[in-house]
Every structure is written in structure tokens, then in C-alpha cells.
Write a protein that holds these residues in place. Sequence first.
Motif: not given
Length: 422
Positions: A151-163, A196-202
Motif C-alpha cells: 500500500r505504501a508503494a501504491r501511495l508513493a506512485g500516486t500523484d497528488y496524494v499526501d499521507v 522504504a517506498a520512497g514516499f517523500e515528505g509525508f
Amino acid sequence: MTSTGTTSGLQTDPEVALRREPFGALAYNYGTRRLTFLRSKEEAALAPRLADQMKGGLNAPICLTWEITYGCNLACIHCLSSSGRRDPRELSTEEAKAVIDELHDLQVFYVNIGGGEPTIRPDFYELVDYAVSNGVGVKFSTNGSTMTPERAARLAGTDYVDVQVSIDGADEATNDAVRGRGSFAAARSAMDALAAAGFEGFKISVVVTRHNVAQLEDFEALASCYGAQLRLTRLRPSGRGADSWSELHPSAEQQVSLYKWLLERPGVLTGDSFFHLSALGEPLPGLNLCGAGRVVCLIDPVGDVYACPFVLHPEFKAGSVRDPGGFAQVWHSSQLFRSLREPASAGACASCGSYDACQGGCMAAKFFTGLPLDGPDPECVKGHGSRLLETVPAGSAPAPGPGHSVPVALTTRRGERAARRR
């Protein structure tokens, strides 16, 4: 961020959306998640304080909070919506998508999705994808308990989403005393997965209490190690917070320390949560006003619209997205919202020289502690609120409303169990 300049002929890149407003325009950059207020020099000269122009309301909310479910596997003692069990009247998937369509038409740049634990809804990711594909960015808050590497990888690959991952202590003992056993470990696991998924700036979101205010630098260090942003929120006596507020809210001395700490760190996000502290001196970054029904509002799980996320009470219900005309009709025509946008007197605060700085404080904090709405904030830094609180008869403050305080148990889908065994 606020800037002054010409609003005519504004050139924007594909990631910037522009919305006209009575004061000029709003520009939102989906890439950087930055909101900019644009005014011409003539408009700025007529009304030097942007906040004064905001009081009359906007064409659409800047910050719209949408609690899509009351379901939650935790029972945080300060939960503003007393979440736990789901409400059978929740908006259906199709009704929720219709609301998203309305937000797109109104040029609402993004929606803050919360709960409850929003990811409990089986259609959560479907709704996120639908919003993003229709130009409505999503910022959602989670306790982290349902986050997986996939799920983290999915979010990291989705534009305009902030967690935004919520914790209320920099260590397990402090956090779990408020949010429940195991909640700190779940939140840290979610942060690990996002990083780990590369989601920057959560975001790492913290409700400031008297028990964690001494940990501000620890929170800051935690955010730094993840490459995340720290977001601090004020504790309000809403929902279950009505029962825990007197025990949890920071002392007067701690509020002064918090103010000084925030002044030195303008990059720490607050959502304009601590504008009552601006009466201490230099204003904190932000609009410094109560935005209820003016620039913010809330949609609850059954579609009812309230003036702000912290006043879930019939007195502040403006309508429903299920009413004829939907959300747009409520935002533009609600009698409650119209009254909140009318010029307000300083009331009991008129004689205080700090009213222009603090604007009388938070409406929700006053309402749920039994103070008059035109009176001082219960945490007024001049001490006026605490003195007035002493005169409020025990049990006379408004009840926070019906709760949903039976936590739901998280279940693992059969397919996911099988996948884990492989």
C-alpha cells in the motif's frame, strides 16, 4: 504562503490550479502542495490584512475535512469525533463520488480525509483514485495500522496524494497512554513502509498535550530522520476530548514555550491551529483567524456538513450533501455559514489590546467548555479564559454529541492471508 502581485495574465504550469476569489485569486501547486494567495497592489492597499477579507467567506473552502467513516480500531482519549464503530448510514461509494464531482466543479483543490480510520472503508483506495483522477488532491490521516509495504508503494506512485501518520508521543509510553496499546509501534511501522517506498515528505501529526510538549525536539528529530514534515495540532475539548481536555491541555507556561518554539521554526506545519498564541507578541505564520464556515468546513460520514472539524454538534450543522443542491448549496446558502461570515463584535474581549492578534480564539474550545462564543478562549494567554472557566457550573457545558466509541477489530482478508503464506 501569502504573496502580493498581479492576478491578471497569470501564467501557470500544468501542476498549478488557479481559483478566483473576491480578494484576488488562490493558486495551488499540486506538486509542492503549496497554496498561494494572490492580490493586486490595489486590493492589498484597500485591505492590508488578508485575514480581514477572508472573514467574509470564499467561493469554496480552502481546507475541507471529510471524515468518511467513524470506524476505527483505536479509541484515542482525545478523539474529536468519538470514533469507534461505523455508522450504517455512511455515504455509499456512489454518493461519495458524487461529492467528489461537486468538489471538482467548485475547484476545491484538495480534501483532507479522516475518520475514524479512513482506510477501514473497503472503497478507500477507490475513492482516492477517483478524486485524484478528477483533479481533487487527497491528504489523509491514518493511525498506520493498515499500512503495508504494498500500500505504501501504491501511495508513493500516486500523484497528488499526501499521507499524515498520527502519533501523540515521541516514545511508546507517552503515545500509547493516549492512543492505545500498540499504536506507537503501528505508526512507526507505517512510517518505515512509506520511507522504504520512497514516499517523500509525508507528515507526522501530533496533537500537543501537557504530556508531550516537552518532546517537541524529539518529534522534530523523528520527522527529520524520515525526511518527513512535522505537523502540530491544538487539542480541543471536542468528542472524547471533552472528558480529557482538563487533564491533557498544556499549562499556561507550556503554551508560552510552545509559542517560542514555533516562532523559531516557521517550517513546522500547524494548520493555523495555534492562532490564539499570537496574543503573546509576534504573530505565528498563518491567517490567524477562526476559519469556521469561512474558509473551512467538515463533511461527516453520513454527509452532514459542519462549520469546522471541531464542532460536531447540532448547533453548528449547516446542512447535508444529501439535501437538494448538495454541498455547493450548503456552502453558498447555509444560514449558519452566512452568519459566521458576518462582521463579529469582540464581545468580552473588546477591552483587551490583543484581540486583533488572537481574534478571540477558537470557537470550538469556547463552546465545549461552556464559555460564550464572544468571550475569551479557555486557553487565553492573558488568563481571561481560565478565570471565566471557574464561573462555569459543573455539567453545564454542551455535550459533545453522540459517540461511536466501540473500536472495530481489523480483519485480514482471506486473499491477503493466503498471499502472506506464500
